[in-house]
Design an enzyme around this catalytic site. Structure first.
Site, PDB file in Angstrom:
ATOM      1  N   ASP A   1      -4.819   1.377   3.409  1.00  0.00           N
ATOM      2  CA  ASP A   1      -3.885   0.309   3.057  1.00  0.00           C
ATOM      3  C   ASP A   1      -2.645   0.967   2.457  1.00  0.00           C
ATOM      4  O   ASP A   1      -2.646   1.397   1.307  1.00  0.00           O
ATOM      5  CB  ASP A   1      -4.547  -0.646   2.063  1.00  0.00           C
ATOM      6  CG  ASP A   1      -3.596  -1.724   1.544  1.00  0.00           C
ATOM      7  OD1 ASP A   1      -2.400  -1.713   1.915  1.00  0.00           O
ATOM      8  OD2 ASP A   1      -4.051  -2.577   0.754  1.00  0.00           O
TER       9      ASP A   1
ATOM     10  N   GLN B   1       1.581  -0.211  -0.565  1.00  0.00           N
ATOM     11  CA  GLN B   1       2.292   0.258  -1.751  1.00  0.00           C
ATOM     12  C   GLN B   1       2.769   1.697  -1.632  1.00  0.00           C
ATOM     13  O   GLN B   1       3.425   2.208  -2.548  1.00  0.00           O
ATOM     14  CB  GLN B   1       1.395   0.112  -2.989  1.00  0.00           C
ATOM     15  CG  GLN B   1       0.955  -1.298  -3.273  1.00  0.00           C
ATOM     16  CD  GLN B   1       2.121  -2.249  -3.489  1.00  0.00           C
ATOM     17  OE1 GLN B   1       3.205  -1.845  -3.904  1.00  0.00           O
ATOM     18  NE2 GLN B   1       1.910  -3.523  -3.185  1.00  0.00           N
TER      19      GLN B   1
ATOM     20  N   CYS C   1      -3.728 -10.105  -7.451  1.00  0.00           N
ATOM     21  CA  CYS C   1      -4.644 -10.071  -6.299  1.00  0.00           C
ATOM     22  C   CYS C   1      -5.589  -8.869  -6.386  1.00  0.00           C
ATOM     23  O   CYS C   1      -5.884  -8.212  -5.381  1.00  0.00           O
ATOM     24  CB  CYS C   1      -3.876 -10.053  -4.981  1.00  0.00           C
ATOM     25  SG  CYS C   1      -2.912 -11.534  -4.677  1.00  0.00           S
TER      26      CYS C   1
ATOM     27  N   HIS D   1      -6.743  -4.305  -3.385  1.00  0.00           N
ATOM     28  CA  HIS D   1      -6.140  -5.636  -3.293  1.00  0.00           C
ATOM     29  C   HIS D   1      -7.147  -6.568  -2.609  1.00  0.00           C
ATOM     30  O   HIS D   1      -7.976  -6.126  -1.808  1.00  0.00           O
ATOM     31  CB  HIS D   1      -4.856  -5.525  -2.470  1.00  0.00           C
ATOM     32  CG  HIS D   1      -3.994  -6.757  -2.448  1.00  0.00           C
ATOM     33  ND1 HIS D   1      -4.287  -7.848  -1.655  1.00  0.00           N
ATOM     34  CD2 HIS D   1      -2.834  -7.044  -3.087  1.00  0.00           C
ATOM     35  CE1 HIS D   1      -3.332  -8.758  -1.815  1.00  0.00           C
ATOM     36  NE2 HIS D   1      -2.447  -8.308  -2.682  1.00  0.00           N
TER      37      HIS D   1
ATOM     38  N   LYS E   1       7.981  -5.116   1.871  1.00  0.00           N
ATOM     39  CA  LYS E   1       7.946  -4.186   0.743  1.00  0.00           C
ATOM     40  C   LYS E   1       8.813  -2.957   1.000  1.00  0.00           C
ATOM     41  O   LYS E   1       8.967  -2.107   0.122  1.00  0.00           O
ATOM     42  CB  LYS E   1       6.505  -3.769   0.459  1.00  0.00           C
ATOM     43  CG  LYS E   1       5.588  -4.925   0.046  1.00  0.00           C
ATOM     44  CD  LYS E   1       4.190  -4.437  -0.245  1.00  0.00           C
ATOM     45  CE  LYS E   1       3.211  -5.595  -0.426  1.00  0.00           C
ATOM     46  NZ  LYS E   1       3.468  -6.380  -1.630  1.00  0.00           N
TER      47      LYS E   1
END
Length: 403
Positions: free
Chosen positions: A198, A201, A362, A121, A224
């Protein structure tokens, strides 16, 4: 077995119509919807417990402080961190990565190297490029194969005596690829290199155990995870956080200030300058309650079943191409159909009540690698149903007939 009908009652937005059609919300990778328990908590706190935290001896301030710190400890337990002091609140995953790039990156020297991947991202690309404005560092980028899986041999080859950091996504927000981060962390550590993961997700879909992973930093966002917007989390190993200078200056992150010099607060507060979003931070604990009461494994299995059900049916549509077919994949379907522009596809699906994402998500370097300007993306959450999957497939077929 999940009682999805019961779960959906917690999300009244799912009952609204878009035009003449019931909303089918498939943009969960961008942000998930929020259950009533979280919304009610926010309302309750604004009505009864709004006062700045860590700043007052009065009852409201003490109550607000306790509620914020309760969430910090809930997160510590949820990701199995050693200490609540390793949990830093930010405005989101993006700010958490910027914090690490700015603060940990302060120690980098000219000629040092870091490793990223092509599927990152922008939030895990641009902060490191901003660092390059001040430090003459080199960025290596790991490629992917045709299935959307990382080239681990290339990843290994990038490590050398100049490598000082590696930063990569747990799960791709476009391809859905679940990366082998345990192996990747092990490879980095065998070369003496710290790692940031990261987890934006991954955290809504799978159990995160930072001690088991042995990652040095792990970052994610509340919005999220069925939680409020504007709240993010940075986990960092204590010894690394203690070695890092503050990211921002202001109230709360200090011990003593004078014009002759300033001393900084202990962890985690030295990284939390200014008034935090204490209402939404407190409410985030209710989102964690929702995930735990539902069961993170139940959520993951339900979403995987939706993915496995939907994917082959979509592929029956002529000229439809799905990007990302990794063996280990999250419930994300990014696709294009022939010459139909992804924006037109998303616009027309919306007219049929189906909310999907369009554009480059993104992740422009990944789009360039795939040779496309963008794509449509459908992504599932725990409240999505097989009936919605059928309706989504029918809507896509109907859009195709319009061209």
């Amino acid at each position: 077995m999940l009682d999805v009908d019961k779960i959906r009652k917690e999300f009244p937005i799912l009952n609204r119509n878009i035009g003449d059609n019931r909303l089918i919300y498939l943009d969960n990778t961008a942000t998930s919807q929020t259950p009533l328990t979280v919304v009610d908590r926010i309302k309750e706190l604004y009505e009864h417990t709004k006062a700045n935290v860590h700043r007052g001896v009065h009852t409201l301030s003490q109550e607000a402080t306790d509620l914020q710190e309760h969430t910090r400890r809930r997160i510590q337990s949820y990701i199995n961190a050693d200490s609540f002091e390793e949990i830093v609140f930010t405005r989101g995953t993006t700010e958490a990565i910027n914090l690490v790039a700015s603060s940990f990156g302060d120690r980098f020297l000219d000629g040092d190297e870091i490793i990223l991947t092509v599927m990152e991202h922008h939030a895990n690309i641009v902060p490191w490029q901003l660092l390059q404005r001040h430090k003459n560092i080199k960025i290596h980028v790991v490629d992917i194969n045709d299935n959307g899986e990382l080239d681990i041999e290339q990843y290994k080859s990038f490590f050398n005596s100049h490598t000082k950091f590696a930063s990569f996504a747990h799960v791709s927000n476009v391809l859905g690829t679940v990366n082998p981060i345990e192996d990747m962390i092990g490879i980095a550590h065998s070369n003496g290199v710290p790692v940031l993961v990261d987890g934006a997700q991954a955290s809504p879909h799978m159990k995160i155990d930072v001690k088991d992973l042995d990652c040095d930093f792990y970052v994610f966002s509340a919005h999220k995870m069925y939680g409020p917007t504007g709240v993010g989390v940075l986990y960092g190993k204590r010894e690394l956080l203690e070695s890092m200078p503050p990211y921002q200056g202001g109230g709360e992150m200090i011990k003593h200030v004078s014009f002759e010099g300033t001393t900084f607060a202990d962890l985690p507060f030295r990284f939390e300058a200014g008034t935090p979003d204490f209402i939404d931070i407190a409410a985030f604990s209710k989102a964690i309650d929702f995930i735990e009461s539902t069961g993170i494994d139940n959520i993951r299995l339900h979403e995987e079943e939706l993915l496995e059900y939907t994917t082959p049916r979509l592929l029956e549509i002529p000229q439809l191409k799905i990007y990302g077919s990794a063996t280990h994949k999250s419930a994300v379907i990014s696709f294009n159909i022939g010459e139909i522009h992804n924006y037109d596809l998303g616009f027309l699906l919306d007219k049929l009540g189906v909310a999907v994402r369009t554009g480059h998500h993104c992740a422009q370097p990944l789009m360039e690698h795939l040779g496309i300007p963008g794509c449509a993306r459908a992504s599932f959450a725990v409240y999505n149903t097989f009936e919605e999957a059928d309706a989504f497939i029918s809507a896509v077929k109907r859009v195709v007939t319009m061209f």
